[in-house]
Enzyme design. Structure first.
Site, short mmCIF file in Angstrom:
data_model
loop_
_atom_site.label_atom_id
_atom_site.label_comp_id
_atom_site.label_asym_id
_atom_site.label_seq_id
_atom_site.Cartn_x
_atom_site.Cartn_y
_atom_site.Cartn_z
N THR A 196 16.45 -22.44 -30.23
CA THR A 196 15.33 -22.12 -29.36
C THR A 196 15.65 -21.02 -28.36
OG1 THR A 196 15.94 -23.79 -27.72
CG2 THR A 196 14.49 -24.49 -29.53
N CYS A 220 19.25 -25.70 -20.57
CA CYS A 220 18.71 -26.79 -19.77
C CYS A 220 19.78 -27.45 -18.90
CB CYS A 220 18.12 -27.89 -20.68
SG CYS A 220 16.83 -27.36 -21.81
N CYS A 255 17.80 -32.92 -18.60
CA CYS A 255 16.48 -32.49 -19.08
C CYS A 255 15.86 -33.54 -20.00
CB CYS A 255 16.59 -31.16 -19.84
SG CYS A 255 15.00 -30.51 -20.38
N ARG A 285 13.42 -33.20 -25.89
CA ARG A 285 14.03 -33.76 -27.10
C ARG A 285 15.41 -33.16 -27.31
NH1 ARG A 285 11.46 -33.31 -33.21
NH2 ARG A 285 13.13 -34.43 -34.31
N ARG A 307 17.25 -18.28 -22.32
CA ARG A 307 16.24 -18.33 -21.28
C ARG A 307 16.21 -19.72 -20.64
NH1 ARG A 307 13.62 -17.09 -25.77
NH2 ARG A 307 12.23 -18.89 -25.57
N CYS A 337 14.93 -23.21 -19.22
CA CYS A 337 13.89 -24.18 -19.58
C CYS A 337 12.87 -24.25 -18.45
CB CYS A 337 14.53 -25.55 -19.80
SG CYS A 337 13.34 -26.89 -20.08
N CYS A 384 12.86 -28.29 -16.94
CA CYS A 384 13.87 -28.83 -16.02
C CYS A 384 14.37 -27.80 -15.01
CB CYS A 384 15.05 -29.41 -16.80
SG CYS A 384 16.06 -28.18 -17.67
#
Length: 345
Positions: free
Chosen positions: A28, A32, A36, A39, A61, A63, A66
């Site tokens: 992705t 995080c 967080c 999932r 990048r 999240c 969170c």
């Protein structure tokens, strides 16, 4: 802490670990906090970083759920490096000296250089250059003209901009500003021993080599990477380079030496250049590569640089495995990585 300890903190959503590290997900490109609630990803998709800035330097990048950048850093030496990062980010104009930076954090230049490089994976100067480039890219994407963007981003002259950016942007600043507009990319997709093989190139060299099962998925990925480029299917113009890659997959051409036109950070280039020195039929661990480039603490950043390699086989990231002999991850599937290593062996 060991990576297994860090992973257990992620699995348990341990809020007590927030501020000690962040975890990033390769599939992705998001990082995080340990706590967080999103999932949880597969373990082989996860990389760990001591600071949010290190994750962003590696191309991830934050999240939005969170907000890992807002977690207070708990360890003093991490807080010191973060302060240095903040100062660099706020002072991209001109050349920031190591001495000036060290005065801001009350640490000697020598110790700051070592600590910064160990935690961030790059030197303060390289981080400053990356920040300057990110600012340039942001202003170009907003539509600002190249002249204003280069001075607003801290480049003292157009010559300095053009001598440094083509290797990192993969194209000239003007072309990048237009999302690849006026950049001509030719590609073809052929059968190979590892499934469907896409090879794409600009007039400067190969910009993408990817493996997959679906032509549609391979083409979609290429268009997403260069949304405004002129992309056309052209098998005949790529015959020589495609033939070299196919021969390599058949074990007939151990060394691939093709011209490249790819985007990369300074750190990624260093890692990729080191990967190209690994002999055919050999492997190296992520930690070995990190030591070879003079950054023994950057094995996780090395793994991320491998995961962001857009030119499979030409830059042989499949030859990098874990210290214990496990294969680790591979952008085009661990099964293909295993098959490649067996072929070369």
């Amino acid at each position: 802490m060991s990576e297994e300890t860090l992973w257990q903190a992620v699995l348990s959503r341990d809020s007590g670990a927030d501020g000690n590290f962040v975890y990033a997900v390769r599939s992705t490109h998001i990082y995080c906090r340990p706590s967080c609630p999103s999932r949880k990803p597969n373990r082989d998709q996860v990389a760990f970083f001591k600071l949010p800035e290190a994750a962003e330097q590696a191309g991830f990048r934050a999240c939005l759920r969170c907000r890992p950048g807002q977690a207070a850093v708990r360890e003093p030496h991490l807080e010191l490096v973060q302060r240095a990062c903040r100062y660099i980010e706020s002072n991209t104009e001109g050349d920031l000296t190591l001495s000036a930076l060290s005065e801001q954090v009350n640490l000697s230049p020598y110790h700051l250089q070592r600590l910064f490089k160990r935690i961030m994976g790059v030197t303060p100067r390289q981080y400053a250059e990356a920040c300057r480039l990110d600012r340039l890219k942001g202003r170009l994407k907003e539509g600002e003209n190249v002249t204003n963007a280069l001075y607003d981003s801290g480049y003292g002259s157009s010559s300095r901009l053009y001598e440094r950016t083509p290797g990192q942007l993969g194209m000239t600043p003007t072309a990048y500003r237009r999302g690849g507009l006026q950049t001509h990319i030719s590609y073809t997709i052929v059968d190979s021993a590892l499934g469907r093989l896409l090879v794409a190139a600009t007039d400067k060299g190969v910009c993408t080599v990817s493996l997959g099962d679906s032509d549609d998925a391979l083409e979609s990925s290429l268009h997403n990477e260069y949304p405004a480029a002129e992309i056309c299917h052209d098998q005949s113009g790529l015959n020589e380079w495609v033939g070299s890659i196919i021969s390599h997959l058949e074990g007939k051409r151990p060394n691939l030496d093709l011209p490249l036109d790819v985007q990369a950070t300074a750190f990624q280039w260093r890692v990729w250049q080191e990967l190209q020195t690994i002999p055919y039929g050999s492997t190296r661990s992520y930690s070995h590569v990190a030591r070879s480039i003079g950054q023994p603490g950057a094995s996780r950043a090395v793994a991320q640089a491998c995961a962001t390699n857009h030119v499979a086989l030409v830059i042989p990231c499949h030859r990098v495995i874990r210290e214990n002999g496990d294969l680790g991850g591979y952008r085009w599937g661990v099964g293909r990585k295993k098959a490649l290593l067996e072929l070369e062996g």
